[in-house]
Design a protein around this motif. Structure first.
Motif: not given
Length: 482
Positions: A15-23, A30-33, A38-42
Motif C-alpha cells: 500500500s502507499e502508506e506501508e513503509e519498509c519496516s525498520q523495527e 526482505l524486499f518484494p520482487l 511484502i517488505a518485512m524486517d527479520l
C-alpha cells in the motif's frame, strides 16, 4: 512446471502508506520482487514461508491471479534461519519444497540448506518467479552512503559498473518503489589536480531542468544529491538491459528492428537538443531497453552527466573510449567548443553497429590508429557484411558520420530522410511511446519549467576490404562503398 507464466522482474505489492519496516533489532530485511509479496524486517532466528496457514509468512492468494505460481508453492516452501556456527553467525535458506526454491537462479533442492548472502534474490517454483531480495543489515556496508540518501532510499545490489562509476538498485523508503542510483566519484572527472567541489547554484539549476524533462524515450531523473566527493543521481529503473548487450547477443539487428529503435533514438535526442541539452556521450551502453521483446521502447540515459563534469576531461575519462566520439572532439583534444552535431555523429556510429554488428573504427588496425581513423572518417561498408542493408540506411549513416560538422546532417533533417518513409514503423513507434493514446501525433512533451568492452570489430584475419578503406564523408555518396 516450466509453462507457468512468469516474468524476470515483478513489482512487489504494497500500500502507499506501508513503509519498509525498520523495527529495532532487525538483522535482515526482505524486499518484494514478486507480486503480492511484502517488505518485512527479520528479527527472529527462524521464519517459515509457504501456503500453510501456520507459516510465519503464509502465501494466500485469496483467489487472486497475482500469485501466478500459487498452486506450485508447498505448504512449507522454505525457511530462513539465523544460526551461530564455529565460523560465526550466518543466515541460511533451507528448501522444503517439491518444486524448488532458487537463490539467484540456482535451485537449492528439497532438504538442502544454503547460505543467504546480502542482496541474494529468492525465487519460488521457477527461477524467474522472483519473490524477495534479502538484505543483510549486519554485514551490509553502507558506511560511505550519506544520510541524505539513507533517509530516503535503501541501496542494495550493484546493477552495473562503468567509467562513470557504479549503478545500484534502490528502494524508496515509504513505498519500496524501485530506482537506479548512479554513483559518481567526482575526483575521476577533475583535471589539473583540482579538488572536486559541490555543485554550484548554476549547475543545480541545470539539475532542475533535467528533472523537468518529459519524454517516453528518455530516462526520468528523480533526484540528484550532491556531496563534496560523490554525486548521486536517482533514475527511473528500466529492466530490459542495454542496447550494447542486445547487439552482442544478436550479433546485429535486422534492418526493420534497427529502424524502429533508431527512430526513437533520433526523436529523443532531437527533444534534448530542443531543450538546449547536448548528450555528448551517446553509445549503446547508454541506450536502455524497456523489455526483452524484439520491438521495444528505448530509453536514453546519462544525458545529463556532461553538466556535472569538466568539459576538458570528457575525452580522457568521461567517455572511456573514443569509439563514439565525433572527430572535432579528438581534433581539439577535448578542449574545444562543440555543437549539437557531435550527437549526430555518435548516433551514426550506433546505427552502423546495430546494422553490421561491429564498429566502424577499430583499434586492431595496424596501418592507422583509432583517433586517426575517426578524424579522417576512414570507414567502409564491405559488401559481404552489408549486402542485405538498404542503400537508404547506408546513406543516412554517411550523412550522420560526416567529418565536417558544419556539413553533417541535423537530427531534424535525419528524421525526414528517405529511410524513415515507413508509416508502419512510425505507427509501431507511436504505440510503444504512447500506449494509452489512439492518435498518431505525440502529445506535447515540453517540460513544465569497469568500462564495458565494445562490440567486436572484424578480426585482423578478415578480408582486407572489411578492415581498410576510407569513405569521403564530407560529400557522402548515395551508394555503398565496397
Amino acid at each position: 512446471m516450466e509453462t507457468l507464466p512468469t516474468q524476470d522482474v515483478m513489482d512487489g505489492e504494497y500500500s502507499e502508506e506501508e513503509e519498509c519496516s525498520q523495527e529495532s533489532g532487525a538483522w535482515g530485511r526482505l524486499f518484494p520482487l514478486g507480486e503480492s509479496f511484502i517488505a518485512m524486517d527479520l528479527n527472529k532466528e527462524e521464519y517459515s514461508f509457504g501456503r500453510g496457514e501456520n507459516c510465519d509468512v503464509p502465501f494466500n492468494n485469496n483467489g487472486s491471479k497475482k500469485h501466478q505460481c500459487f498452486q506450485a508453492y508447498s505448504k512449507v516452501h522454505f525457511k530462513i534461519l539465523r544460526q551461530t556456527t564455529t565460523t560465526g553467525v550466518h543466515v541460511f535458506l533451507e528448501d522444503f519444497s517439491s518444486n524448488g526454491t532458487f537463490i539467484n537462479g540456482d535451485k537449492v533442492g528439497k532438504g538442502n540448506k544454503q547460505v543467504l548472502a546480502n542482496n541474494d534474490e529468492i525465487g519460488l517454483a521457477l527461477k524467474k518467479n522472483k519473490a524477495f531480495m534479502f538484505m543483510d543489515l549486519v554485514d551490509a556496508n553502507d558506511s560511505d552512503i550519506p544520510d541524505e540518501i539513507k533517509e530516503r532510499y535503501t541501496l542494495t545490489k550493484t546493477l552495473g559498473r562503468g567509467a562513470c562509476g557504479e549503478v545500484r538498485l534502490a528502494f524508496a523508503k515509504g513505498s519500496c518503489e524501485k530506482f537506479a542510483v548512479k554513483i559518481i566519484t567526482k575526483k575521476k572527472f577533475t583535471t589539473g589536480g583540482k579538488h572536486a567541489v559541490n555543485l554550484s547554484k548554476q549547475v543545480m539549476s541545470e539539475v532542475n531542468i533535467l528533472k523537468a524533462l518529459k519524454h517516453p524515450c528518455i530516462i526520468g531523473i528523480e533526484d540528484v544529491i550532491d556531496t563534496p566527493e560523490v554525486l548521486y543521481i536517482v533514475l527511473e529503473l528500466v529492466e530490459g538491459g542495454e542496447l550494447f548487450d542486445k547487439v552482442v547477443s544478436l550479433s546485429q539487428y535486422d534492418e526493420p528492428t534497427a529502424k524502429l529503435l533508431f527512430y526513437q533514438m533520433l526523436l529523443a535526442c532531437k527533444y534534448l537538443h530542443e531543450q538546449g541539452i547536448t548528450h555528448r556521450d551517446l553509445k549503446p551502453e547508454n541506450i536502455l531497453l524497456q523489455s526483452d521483446e524484439k520491438e521495444t521502447l528505448i530509453k536514453i540515459t546519462d544525458f545529463g552527466l556532461s553538466k556535472f563534469v569538466d568539459a576538458g576531461s570528457m575525452m580522457k575519462t568521461f567517455c572511456g573510449t573514443p569509439t563514439y566520439l565525433a572527430p572535432e572532439i579528438l581534433i581539439t583534444a577535448g578542449s574545444g567548443t562543440y555543437t549539437k552535431a557531435i550527437d549526430a555523429w555518435s548516433l551514426g556510429v550506433i546505427l552502423f553497429i546495430c546494422l553490421a554488428g561491429y564498429p566502424p573504427f577499430s583499434d586492431e588496425r595496424k596501418d592507422m590508429d583509432l583517433p586517426k581513423q575517426i578524424m579522417g572518417g576512414h570507414y567502409t561498408f564491405p559488401k559481404q557484411y552489408w549486402k542485405g542493408v538498404s542503400e537508404d540506411a547506408i546513406d543516412l549513416i554517411k550523412k550522420l558520420m560526416t567529418v565536417d560538422a558544419a556539413k553533417r546532417i541535423t537530427l531534424a533533417d535525419a528524421l525526414q530522410h528517405p529511410w524513415f518513409k515507413d508509416e508502419d514503423m512510425k505507427v509501431k513507434s507511436q504505440k510503444l511511446m504512447y500506449p494509452d493514446q489512439d492518435v498518431m501525433g505525440p502529445p506535447s512533451t515540453k517540460p513544465k519549467s569497469s568500462p564495458k568492452k565494445r562490440p567486436m570489430a572484424p578480426s585482423s584475419d578478415e578480408p582486407e576490404a572489411k578492415r581498410r578503406g576510407s569513405c569521403d564523408t564530407n560529400s557522402p555518396p548515395t551508394t555503398p562503398t565496397t
